[in-house]
Design an enzyme around this catalytic site. Structure first.
Site, PDB file in Angstrom:
ATOM      1  N   ARG A  41      -3.176   2.834  15.206  1.00  0.00           N
ATOM      2  CA  ARG A  41      -2.828   1.605  15.924  1.00  0.00           C
ATOM      3  C   ARG A  41      -3.221   1.684  17.390  1.00  0.00           C
ATOM      4  O   ARG A  41      -3.026   0.710  18.124  1.00  0.00           O
ATOM      5  CB  ARG A  41      -1.326   1.333  15.794  1.00  0.00           C
ATOM      6  CG  ARG A  41      -0.930   0.923  14.383  1.00  0.00           C
ATOM      7  CD  ARG A  41       0.551   0.683  14.237  1.00  0.00           C
ATOM      8  NE  ARG A  41       0.858   0.207  12.884  1.00  0.00           N
ATOM      9  CZ  ARG A  41       2.061   0.218  12.339  1.00  0.00           C
ATOM     10  NH1 ARG A  41       3.097   0.689  13.039  1.00  0.00           N
ATOM     11  NH2 ARG A  41       2.257  -0.233  11.107  1.00  0.00           N
ATOM     12  N   GLU A  53      -6.677   2.976   6.281  1.00  0.00           N
ATOM     13  CA  GLU A  53      -6.239   2.148   5.156  1.00  0.00           C
ATOM     14  C   GLU A  53      -6.555   2.814   3.823  1.00  0.00           C
ATOM     15  O   GLU A  53      -5.760   2.742   2.877  1.00  0.00           O
ATOM     16  CB  GLU A  53      -6.899   0.764   5.231  1.00  0.00           C
ATOM     17  CG  GLU A  53      -6.389  -0.103   6.365  1.00  0.00           C
ATOM     18  CD  GLU A  53      -4.897  -0.398   6.251  1.00  0.00           C
ATOM     19  OE1 GLU A  53      -4.367  -0.397   5.115  1.00  0.00           O
ATOM     20  OE2 GLU A  53      -4.253  -0.610   7.284  1.00  0.00           O
ATOM     21  N   GLN A  58      -1.503   5.053  -1.765  1.00  0.00           N
ATOM     22  CA  GLN A  58      -0.813   6.032  -2.612  1.00  0.00           C
ATOM     23  C   GLN A  58      -0.359   7.285  -1.853  1.00  0.00           C
ATOM     24  O   GLN A  58      -0.013   8.293  -2.473  1.00  0.00           O
ATOM     25  CB  GLN A  58      -1.722   6.472  -3.782  1.00  0.00           C
ATOM     26  CG  GLN A  58      -2.299   5.344  -4.594  1.00  0.00           C
ATOM     27  CD  GLN A  58      -1.264   4.631  -5.442  1.00  0.00           C
ATOM     28  OE1 GLN A  58      -0.254   5.209  -5.804  1.00  0.00           O
ATOM     29  NE2 GLN A  58      -1.504   3.376  -5.742  1.00  0.00           N
ATOM     30  N   TYR A 136      -7.093  -5.907  -1.178  1.00  0.00           N
ATOM     31  CA  TYR A 136      -6.190  -5.433  -0.129  1.00  0.00           C
ATOM     32  C   TYR A 136      -6.956  -4.777   1.020  1.00  0.00           C
ATOM     33  O   TYR A 136      -6.754  -5.119   2.185  1.00  0.00           O
ATOM     34  CB  TYR A 136      -5.168  -4.433  -0.683  1.00  0.00           C
ATOM     35  CG  TYR A 136      -4.504  -3.664   0.435  1.00  0.00           C
ATOM     36  CD1 TYR A 136      -3.488  -4.255   1.178  1.00  0.00           C
ATOM     37  CD2 TYR A 136      -4.967  -2.412   0.834  1.00  0.00           C
ATOM     38  CE1 TYR A 136      -2.925  -3.595   2.258  1.00  0.00           C
ATOM     39  CE2 TYR A 136      -4.408  -1.747   1.904  1.00  0.00           C
ATOM     40  CZ  TYR A 136      -3.388  -2.338   2.611  1.00  0.00           C
ATOM     41  OH  TYR A 136      -2.849  -1.704   3.703  1.00  0.00           O
ATOM     42  N   ASP A 154       0.161  -5.445  -0.439  1.00  0.00           N
ATOM     43  CA  ASP A 154       0.355  -4.116  -1.012  1.00  0.00           C
ATOM     44  C   ASP A 154       1.797  -4.049  -1.522  1.00  0.00           C
ATOM     45  O   ASP A 154       2.488  -5.074  -1.588  1.00  0.00           O
ATOM     46  CB  ASP A 154       0.034  -3.012   0.006  1.00  0.00           C
ATOM     47  CG  ASP A 154       1.048  -2.954   1.144  1.00  0.00           C
ATOM     48  OD1 ASP A 154       1.903  -3.871   1.262  1.00  0.00           O
ATOM     49  OD2 ASP A 154       0.982  -1.999   1.943  1.00  0.00           O
ATOM     50  N   CYS A 208      12.889  -3.675   4.932  1.00  0.00           N
ATOM     51  CA  CYS A 208      13.012  -4.306   3.610  1.00  0.00           C
ATOM     52  C   CYS A 208      12.607  -3.286   2.541  1.00  0.00           C
ATOM     53  O   CYS A 208      11.682  -3.485   1.761  1.00  0.00           O
ATOM     54  CB  CYS A 208      12.144  -5.557   3.549  1.00  0.00           C
ATOM     55  SG  CYS A 208      12.515  -6.661   2.160  1.00  0.00           S
TER      56      CYS A 208
END
Length: 381
Positions: A41, A53, A58, A136, A154, A208
């Protein structure tokens, strides 16, 4: 004259404009305050973002960080990755698993050099034409690196959207997946699409969560239908996973003059393209004759199976793997083998530098610890 057809009215949006604006603003403000300080980032380099990415698929963030940093030091540009031998790329990937990601990364880098002059294309549509780029990954790179209004879904995003909009269905259900992508497509356009996509993912990873979600800390709690209806624990329902397949390999430990026989697998399949002590699949509790027959077939030369040197067990995502290490000798040392791309006689130091799976690296170490290079007096190779 036939009557003129009326223009069909535009479809109603899935998310009303005011709710959409509230969700976007709430998640972006939360992301600005709460996002984790992750190394990818801090860069605008599309190649470095793409690499992160791919590695994050996984694989947990804490595991990825040191791999990402080492990989970029070894292959700092798309051109450097494209020019590197695949064996070097796989060696740099060792321990991350899912090695098809590394093979596709290498192939895509080569296409980026030949087709796009070494620069990643800036749109999801163009990225989708490259090896290893699914919907994705294309959306993530296009939005984060280039600011395109490209959606992504995702596991984390699917969970957030399932709860926010009370989306029914089990993971993998086609109707459910289509609705999630439609919601993501409606939400992403606007200010800072890349940051918004990252906010969705970050929110799913830290607030979440699948278990014990932190609803009291949720910046969009008031807009969440699952929270409103007391269904946060129900959505999304858990995916039913198949039991891991049991797989047993007879592993040939063939020593000659301080070296061991290594072989490189075909590019596709388990551990594709990686080096190993030559192995062949056998039954769970195989007799010596079966091991000798399978290894002879794989190596293209008759072999004799001697002492067992140990057993290595590894739990992979979809397989429970048992490696039976067997001392092997034969009258003819193979230089080519039907079941492998290449063979090579290596010292332990040379073997350690090859692209090898973690499971096979542990098998190699176990064989060496068991005295693989110390030949019994009666052995003939």
């Amino acid at each position: 004259m036939s009557p003129r057809k009326r223009a069909s009215p535009s479809a109603e949006p899935l998310v009303p404009p005011e709710r959409r604006a509230s969700v976007r603003a709430g998640l972006l403000a939360w992301y600005d305050q709460q996002k984790r300080d992750l190394p990818w980032r801090r860069t605008r380099d599309p190649y470095a973002i793409w690499l992160s990415e791919v590695m994050l698929q996984q694989t947990q963030v804490a595991t990825v960080i040191p791999y990402w940093e080492r990989f970029l030091q070894r292959f700092p540009t798309v051109e450097a990755l494209a020019d590197a031998p695949l064996a070097d790329v796989l060696a740099g990937w060792r321990g991350l698993g899912y090695y098809s990601r590394a093979r596709n990364l290498h192939r895509a880098a080569q296409e980026i050099v030949t087709r796009f002059g070494g620069r990643l294309p800036p749109t999801a549509a163009e990225l989708l034409t490259l090896p290893g780029f699914g919907r994705y990954t294309a959306g993530a790179v296009a939005s984060i690196a280039f600011g395109e209004d490209a959606p992504l879904v995702d596991g984390n995003v699917a969970r957030v959207l399932s709860r926010l909009f009370e989306v029914e269905g089990v993971p993998g259900d086609r109707v459910r997946e289509a609705r999630l992508w439609a919601l993501a497509t409606e939400l992403v356009p606007g200010e800072r699409p890349g940051d918004f996509n990252q906010a969705l993912m970050e929110h799913g990873a830290t607030v979440c969560r699948p278990d014990n979600p932190l609803c009291l800390l949720c910046p969009v709690r008031e807009a969440c239908l699952a929270f409103r209806h007391g269904r946060v624990g129900e959505l999304p329902p858990a995916k039913v996973r198949a039991a891991p397949k049991q797989m047993t390999l007879a592993v040939a430990v063939w020593a000659h003059e301080g070296r061991l026989l290594l072989a490189r697998r075909a590019d596709k399949g388990l551990f594709g393209g990686l080096w190993e002590l030559p192995a062949a699949e056998v039954d769970a509790d195989p007799p010596e004759s079966e091991c000798a027959a399978r290894l002879s077939q794989a190596l293209g030369t008759p072999v004799r199976v001697g002492a067992a040197l140990g057993v290595v067990r590894r739990q992979l995502t979809h397989r429970t793997l048992t490696l039976r290490l067997l001392r092997v000798t034969g009258a003819t040392r193979p230089t080519q083998a039907p079941a492998f791309q290449d063979t090579r006689w290596c010292t332990p130091e040379e073997a350690a530098a090859l692209g090898m799976s973690t499971a096979m690296h542990k098998a190699l170490q176990a064989a060496l610890d068991a005295g693989a290079l110390v030949l019994p007096p009666s052995s003939v190779d």
